[in-house]
Design a protein around this motif. Structure first.
Motif, PDB file in Angstrom:
ATOM      1  N   ILE A 214       0.856  -1.192   0.000  1.00  0.00           N
ATOM      2  CA  ILE A 214       0.000   0.000   0.000  1.00  0.00           C
ATOM      3  C   ILE A 214       0.887   1.236   0.000  1.00  0.00           C
ATOM      4  O   ILE A 214       1.729   1.400   0.893  1.00  0.00           O
ATOM      5  N   PRO A 215       0.743   2.115  -0.978  1.00  0.00           N
ATOM      6  CA  PRO A 215       1.571   3.330  -1.011  1.00  0.00           C
ATOM      7  C   PRO A 215       1.382   4.146   0.265  1.00  0.00           C
ATOM      8  O   PRO A 215       0.297   4.170   0.855  1.00  0.00           O
ATOM      9  N   GLU A 216       2.431   4.790   0.698  1.00  0.00           N
ATOM     10  CA  GLU A 216       2.365   5.574   1.935  1.00  0.00           C
ATOM     11  C   GLU A 216       1.249   6.603   1.881  1.00  0.00           C
ATOM     12  O   GLU A 216       0.584   6.872   2.881  1.00  0.00           O
ATOM     13  N   SER A 217       1.011   7.160   0.706  1.00  0.00           N
ATOM     14  CA  SER A 217      -0.029   8.189   0.562  1.00  0.00           C
ATOM     15  C   SER A 217      -1.434   7.631   0.775  1.00  0.00           C
ATOM     16  O   SER A 217      -2.368   8.383   1.046  1.00  0.00           O
ATOM     17  N   GLU A 218      -1.581   6.297   0.670  1.00  0.00           N
ATOM     18  CA  GLU A 218      -2.891   5.668   0.831  1.00  0.00           C
ATOM     19  C   GLU A 218      -3.046   4.958   2.177  1.00  0.00           C
ATOM     20  O   GLU A 218      -4.102   4.387   2.462  1.00  0.00           O
ATOM     21  N   GLN A 219      -2.015   4.985   2.986  1.00  0.00           N
ATOM     22  CA  GLN A 219      -2.091   4.353   4.302  1.00  0.00           C
ATOM     23  C   GLN A 219      -2.941   5.219   5.234  1.00  0.00           C
ATOM     24  O   GLN A 219      -2.790   6.440   5.285  1.00  0.00           O
ATOM     25  N   LYS A 220      -3.836   4.573   5.968  1.00  0.00           N
ATOM     26  CA  LYS A 220      -4.754   5.290   6.850  1.00  0.00           C
ATOM     27  C   LYS A 220      -4.020   5.763   8.113  1.00  0.00           C
ATOM     28  O   LYS A 220      -3.149   5.075   8.642  1.00  0.00           O
ATOM     29  N   SER A 221      -4.384   6.945   8.589  1.00  0.00           N
ATOM     30  CA  SER A 221      -3.825   7.429   9.863  1.00  0.00           C
ATOM     31  C   SER A 221      -4.725   6.943  10.994  1.00  0.00           C
ATOM     32  O   SER A 221      -5.957   6.972  10.895  1.00  0.00           O
ATOM     33  N   LEU A 246       1.640  -1.625  12.964  1.00  0.00           N
ATOM     34  CA  LEU A 246       2.868  -1.878  12.211  1.00  0.00           C
ATOM     35  C   LEU A 246       2.645  -2.962  11.164  1.00  0.00           C
ATOM     36  O   LEU A 246       3.075  -2.839  10.016  1.00  0.00           O
ATOM     37  N   TRP A 247       1.962  -4.034  11.565  1.00  0.00           N
ATOM     38  CA  TRP A 247       1.804  -5.193  10.688  1.00  0.00           C
ATOM     39  C   TRP A 247       0.888  -4.924   9.498  1.00  0.00           C
ATOM     40  O   TRP A 247       1.041  -5.551   8.457  1.00  0.00           O
ATOM     41  N   VAL A 248      -0.090  -3.999   9.659  1.00  0.00           N
ATOM     42  CA  VAL A 248      -1.016  -3.733   8.551  1.00  0.00           C
ATOM     43  C   VAL A 248      -0.707  -2.408   7.864  1.00  0.00           C
ATOM     44  O   VAL A 248      -1.490  -1.916   7.069  1.00  0.00           O
ATOM     45  N   HIS A 249       0.460  -1.829   8.170  1.00  0.00           N
ATOM     46  CA  HIS A 249       0.931  -0.615   7.506  1.00  0.00           C
ATOM     47  C   HIS A 249      -0.070   0.538   7.608  1.00  0.00           C
ATOM     48  O   HIS A 249      -0.470   1.147   6.619  1.00  0.00           O
ATOM     49  N   ALA A 250      -0.472   0.800   8.848  1.00  0.00           N
ATOM     50  CA  ALA A 250      -1.276   1.980   9.148  1.00  0.00           C
ATOM     51  C   ALA A 250      -0.368   3.016   9.796  1.00  0.00           C
ATOM     52  O   ALA A 250       0.613   2.670  10.466  1.00  0.00           O
ATOM     53  N   LYS A 251      -0.666   4.270   9.600  1.00  0.00           N
ATOM     54  CA  LYS A 251       0.148   5.351  10.159  1.00  0.00           C
ATOM     55  C   LYS A 251      -0.316   5.663  11.578  1.00  0.00           C
ATOM     56  O   LYS A 251      -1.355   6.298  11.779  1.00  0.00           O
ATOM     57  N   ASN A 252       0.450   5.211  12.539  1.00  0.00           N
ATOM     58  CA  ASN A 252       0.144   5.488  13.938  1.00  0.00           C
ATOM     59  C   ASN A 252       0.542   6.927  14.234  1.00  0.00           C
ATOM     60  O   ASN A 252       1.730   7.271  14.219  1.00  0.00           O
ATOM     61  N   VAL A 253      -0.430   7.784  14.515  1.00  0.00           N
ATOM     62  CA  VAL A 253      -0.126   9.205  14.719  1.00  0.00           C
ATOM     63  C   VAL A 253       0.724   9.437  15.956  1.00  0.00           C
ATOM     64  O   VAL A 253       1.366  10.486  16.090  1.00  0.00           O
ATOM     65  N   ALA A 254       0.740   8.459  16.871  1.00  0.00           N
ATOM     66  CA  ALA A 254       1.542   8.592  18.094  1.00  0.00           C
ATOM     67  C   ALA A 254       2.915   7.946  17.961  1.00  0.00           C
ATOM     68  O   ALA A 254       3.684   7.918  18.924  1.00  0.00           O
TER      69      ALA A 254
END
Length: 383
Positions: A214-221, A246-254
């Protein structure tokens, strides 16, 4: 002459019989040791050399998480004593292994207080063949080589100790796998230990494979709040290195807070304004349902886009007397399905959770665990 030959042959036969009965058969045959008399020398997680009965017929587990590992390896019937948390009636029980085997453990003798506060006299009175001692690295609830040595000296019972580890990073994962392996070696369950490790690796690899491109631009925050840590907490309690994200490539805002557990400023959450908020259902043990109540009543939090757009979801707490690995892996599939449904079309999170639970503890008791938290796990939470 014939009589002499007979006598000579008889004498030779007697000599051979005597030699065989004395065990003079060369080095290819090893006498069988009496049952229960064999021993094994292992190196534990702190580099200590410990000699134990092999395999032991009775054990106890001191400290947070040791009994969980024993259940993972199928050794629950070897337990002859437990610490105080296993005998306590919990208002909410968040440990799948305790939900599965708690009635069995509650009836066993007490070895001391929870978090590794052993009573050597009680352990000596019970007389297990081996003590397993563990705890979290770098916390007040950890253990050490010195503590293991002291307990072994006071009881005369072999103590095999190791740090509990985690799945947050490679170093702590190595500790975890090392603990499983040394316990498996002592129990004669090396194959099962390797099976557990391989299952964890394959599960993480599956999550990564589904989402890794998943492109970084499409990863959910995303943000996870109300994270349990030595008890229930509110919305500001989080994990900067929350493994499912981490495992599902979501952007953890913290991310980047530099701690396994952190309390953030509420203003930071407002500024971050993540696409999705996940709530650790353990928060409901607090007054007014903790983080859920805060999202419903705090005007600043009500302005969050996740709250306004109905993107608040419940996950099950996995920090309960150390990490419940089956729960963290199950949470990851639900989070992946929520964020990227097209990547998890073949996954029913509840069915997957039961598959994971059955593998680790022998019982598919996701429903039992979820019912402890008002069935808030794996659901959309209305705020």
């Amino acid at each position: 002459m014939s009589k002499n030959i007979v006598l000579i042959l008889g004498l030779i036969g007697a000599i051979l019989t005597l030699a065989l009965s004395a065990g003079c058969t060369g080095t290819d045959v090893t006498p069988t040791a009496p049952s229960g008399s064999s021993e094994l020398t292992v190196t534990d997680g702190f580099g200590r050399t410990v000699t134990v009965p092999s395999p032991p017929e009775s054990v106890v587990c001191s400290g947070s998480g040791g009994l969980r590992y024993l259940v993972y390896l199928g050794g629950q019937d070897l337990v002859v004593g437990v610490d105080s948390i296993e005998k306590k009636d919990q208002a909410i029980e968040g440990r799948p292994y305790a939900l599965a085997y708690g009635s069995q453990f509650k009836n066993l003798p007490l070895i001391g207080e929870f978090r590794g506060k052993d009573d050597p006299e009680k352990i000596l009175g019970i007389g297990p063949e081996v003590v397993f001692k563990t705890g979290s690295t770098g916390t007040a609830y950890g253990t050490s080589a010195a503590e293991a040595d002291t307990l072994q000296e006071k009881t005369g019972i072999p103590v095999v100790a190791f740090p509990y580890g985690s799945l947050r990073n490679d170093a702590e994962k190595a500790e975890m796998y090392g603990g499983l392996r040394v316990m498996g070696e002592v129990l004669g369950e090396q194959d099962r230990a390797e099976e557990v490790i391989a299952y964890i690796e394959a599960t993480i690899a599956d999550l990564e494979k589904r989402t890794g491109d998943i492109p970084e631009s499409e990863q959910k925050s995303v943000y996870v709040g109300g994270v349990s840590s030595a008890g229930a907490h509110g919305i500001i309690s989080t994990e900067p290195a929350y493994p499912p994200f981490l495992w599902v490539h979501a952007k953890n805002v913290a991310a980047g807070m530099g701690a396994a557990h952190a309390d953030i400023a509420k203003e930071s959450l407002v500024d971050w304004n993540p696409d999705y908020i996940f709530i650790d259902a353990g928060t409901i043990q607090m007054e007014s349902d903790g983080a859920i109540g805060e999202l419903k009543t705090d005007p600043a939090l009500q302005g969050l886009s996740a709250a306004k757009n109905g993107r608040v979801y419940g996950v099950l707490p996995y920090n309960f007397y150390n990490i419940n690995y089956e729960t963290v892996l199950a949470d990851a599939y639900f989070i992946g399905k929520t964020l990227y449904p097209e990547r998890f079309e073949d996954v029913d999170p509840v069915r997957k959770a039961n598959e994971i639970f059955a593998f680790f503890i022998g019982k598919p008791n996701f429903g039992d665990l979820n019912s402890q938290y008002s069935d808030l796990g794996f659901t959309q939470i209305s705020v």
